[in-house]
Motif scaffolding. Structure first.
Motif, PDB file in Angstrom:
ATOM      1  N   ASP A 239      42.331  25.901  54.716  1.00  0.00           N
ATOM      2  CA  ASP A 239      42.239  25.638  53.274  1.00  0.00           C
ATOM      3  C   ASP A 239      40.814  25.967  52.838  1.00  0.00           C
ATOM      4  N   ASN A 240      40.650  26.895  51.903  1.00  0.00           N
ATOM      5  CA  ASN A 240      39.332  27.432  51.578  1.00  0.00           C
ATOM      6  C   ASN A 240      38.956  27.202  50.117  1.00  0.00           C
ATOM      7  N   LEU A 241      37.647  27.216  49.865  1.00  0.00           N
ATOM      8  CA  LEU A 241      37.128  27.152  48.503  1.00  0.00           C
ATOM      9  C   LEU A 241      36.190  28.327  48.279  1.00  0.00           C
ATOM     10  N   LEU A 242      36.508  29.134  47.281  1.00  0.00           N
ATOM     11  CA  LEU A 242      35.653  30.235  46.871  1.00  0.00           C
ATOM     12  C   LEU A 242      34.889  29.821  45.624  1.00  0.00           C
ATOM     13  N   GLU A 243      33.566  29.950  45.665  1.00  0.00           N
ATOM     14  CA  GLU A 243      32.733  29.720  44.483  1.00  0.00           C
ATOM     15  C   GLU A 243      32.334  31.085  43.941  1.00  0.00           C
TER      16      GLU A 243
ATOM     17  N   ALA B  41      45.503  32.221  54.954  1.00  0.00           N
ATOM     18  CA  ALA B  41      44.746  31.041  54.515  1.00  0.00           C
ATOM     19  C   ALA B  41      44.975  30.769  53.035  1.00  0.00           C
ATOM     20  N   SER B  42      45.080  29.498  52.681  1.00  0.00           N
ATOM     21  CA  SER B  42      45.180  29.115  51.276  1.00  0.00           C
ATOM     22  C   SER B  42      43.779  29.043  50.679  1.00  0.00           C
ATOM     23  N   CYS B  43      43.701  29.078  49.347  1.00  0.00           N
ATOM     24  CA  CYS B  43      42.371  29.139  48.731  1.00  0.00           C
ATOM     25  C   CYS B  43      42.379  28.598  47.315  1.00  0.00           C
ATOM     26  N   LYS B  44      41.326  27.835  46.990  1.00  0.00           N
ATOM     27  CA  LYS B  44      41.049  27.401  45.630  1.00  0.00           C
ATOM     28  C   LYS B  44      39.848  28.188  45.114  1.00  0.00           C
ATOM     29  N   LEU B  45      39.779  28.352  43.793  1.00  0.00           N
ATOM     30  CA  LEU B  45      38.699  29.125  43.185  1.00  0.00           C
ATOM     31  C   LEU B  45      37.898  28.253  42.223  1.00  0.00           C
ATOM     32  N   TRP B  46      36.575  28.308  42.375  1.00  0.00           N
ATOM     33  CA  TRP B  46      35.645  27.613  41.479  1.00  0.00           C
ATOM     34  C   TRP B  46      34.899  28.685  40.689  1.00  0.00           C
ATOM     35  N   ILE B  47      35.103  28.731  39.371  1.00  0.00           N
ATOM     36  CA  ILE B  47      34.460  29.731  38.519  1.00  0.00           C
ATOM     37  C   ILE B  47      33.311  29.065  37.784  1.00  0.00           C
TER      38      ILE B  47
ATOM     39  N   LEU C 189      45.911  37.101  41.669  1.00  0.00           N
ATOM     40  CA  LEU C 189      45.383  36.790  42.999  1.00  0.00           C
ATOM     41  C   LEU C 189      45.974  35.495  43.561  1.00  0.00           C
ATOM     42  N   GLN C 190      46.665  34.734  42.724  1.00  0.00           N
ATOM     43  CA  GLN C 190      47.461  33.575  43.153  1.00  0.00           C
ATOM     44  C   GLN C 190      46.659  32.530  43.935  1.00  0.00           C
ATOM     45  N   PHE C 191      45.615  32.026  43.296  1.00  0.00           N
ATOM     46  CA  PHE C 191      44.872  30.911  43.874  1.00  0.00           C
ATOM     47  C   PHE C 191      45.675  29.623  43.738  1.00  0.00           C
ATOM     48  N   ASP C 192      45.523  28.712  44.699  1.00  0.00           N
ATOM     49  CA  ASP C 192      46.243  27.448  44.642  1.00  0.00           C
ATOM     50  C   ASP C 192      45.825  26.622  43.434  1.00  0.00           C
TER      51      ASP C 192
ATOM     52  N   VAL D 222      41.961  23.982  35.959  1.00  0.00           N
ATOM     53  CA  VAL D 222      41.407  22.671  35.617  1.00  0.00           C
ATOM     54  C   VAL D 222      40.026  22.898  35.025  1.00  0.00           C
ATOM     55  N   ALA D 223      39.745  22.245  33.905  1.00  0.00           N
ATOM     56  CA  ALA D 223      38.421  22.370  33.280  1.00  0.00           C
ATOM     57  C   ALA D 223      37.469  21.324  33.839  1.00  0.00           C
ATOM     58  N   ILE D 224      36.238  21.744  34.098  1.00  0.00           N
ATOM     59  CA  ILE D 224      35.179  20.856  34.552  1.00  0.00           C
ATOM     60  C   ILE D 224      34.111  20.809  33.456  1.00  0.00           C
ATOM     61  N   TYR D 225      33.779  19.599  32.999  1.00  0.00           N
ATOM     62  CA  TYR D 225      32.788  19.447  31.932  1.00  0.00           C
ATOM     63  C   TYR D 225      31.594  18.645  32.452  1.00  0.00           C
TER      64      TYR D 225
END
Length: 269
Positions: free
Chosen positions: A31-35, A59-65, A94-97, A117-120
């Motif tokens: 399980d991965n996180l891409l920044e 591998a699964s992956c989440k994306l942080w923009i 790209l089908q991020f989780d 998801v929005a991050i404030y």
């Protein structure tokens, strides 16, 4: 720039301009996180290559923009293409989780991006900044336009001030600005809160009016700050803005009036 599980990936270019991504197999997890930090359009193709390699590894992956590219192109005005929807469609392909977007410019980004998801973070920093500046009941949180007010106004801050601005529909330049909601007490400290600063025209207008109304100290809190801020007068000595608090999502150039706040994923992901 792309960071995989806290490791910055190395990319190079061949002489003909093709992208070379250095091997990063040792950092891949189940399980991965891409920044993802956008600096130019080539970063999108780099993101494509990295995500496809992760898929190949199963591998699964989440994306942080850190900053959503083209987020200001959220409506069609004066012939501008609605390019945000095409960039969002590319990221969706790209089908991020899950996709975390730091301070999206508007709800349109979240509508277009799947599993987003929005991050404030400004809402987390604001109480700490108010404490640091020793805010009193006479001091004010200020939103420079209706867009900022829509993002933050229901955040529990009483006596918040909201500006209204009028732009020239052809040039986009501000032609008028007035305080629509709230009041300024003589000698007040003010923190202007928004998502992004470019050259800073909006904040210069707001700061000038706040000074004329009796404000004593004026600060700017923005999550994203473009290098274009150095092309304007917002950081000059006679600017109505005393200090700018921001992150390095778009730049990290040092200046006496710039204070960088560290933004990490640990508190949100």
């Amino acid at each position: 720039m792309i960071i995989l599980n806290k490791h910055q990936l190395i990319t190079e270019q061949f002489p003909n301009g093709e992208t070379k991504v250095k091997d990063f197999d040792q950092w891949i997890k189940a399980d991965n996180l891409l920044e993802f930090t956008y600096q130019e359009d080539g970063d999108l193709i780099r993101l494509f290559f990295v995500k496809k390699r992760l898929e190949e590894a199963g591998a699964s992956c989440k994306l942080w923009i850190r900053y959503m590219p083209y987020s200001r192109m959220d409506r069609k005005i004066e012939g501008d293409l609605f390019t945000l929807k095409y960039v969002a469609a590319f990221i969706n392909s790209l089908q991020f989780d899950k996709v975390y977007v730091v301070e999206p410019h508007s709800e349109t980004t979240l509508t277009l991006l799947e599993n987003s998801v929005a991050i404030y973070p400004a809402l987390d920093w604001l109480p700490k900044l108010m404490e640091k500046l020793e805010f009193s009941d006479n001091d004010r949180i200020v939103f420079p336009d209706k867009g900022a007010a829509a993002r933050y106004l229901n955040s529990g801050y009483e006596d918040a001030c909201v500006f209204e601005k009028q732009r020239n529909p052809q040039t986009g330049r501000i032609e008028a600005m007035k305080l629509k909601t709230g009041n300024i007490v003589k000698g007040a400290k003010c923190i202007i809160v928004d998502d992004l600063c470019s050259a800073g025209g909006t904040f210069l207008w707001a700061g000038k009016i706040l000074k004329e109304m009796g404000a004593n100290e004026i600060y700017l809190l923005v999550t994203h700050c473009e290098p274009r801020i150095f092309k304007g007068t917002l950081l000059e000595e006679d600017s109505p803005i005393d200090l700018v608090f921001t992150t390095d999502s778009m730049m990290n150039t040092m200046h006496p009036k710039l204070n960088y706040i560290n933004l990490t994923t640990e508190s949100y992901v």
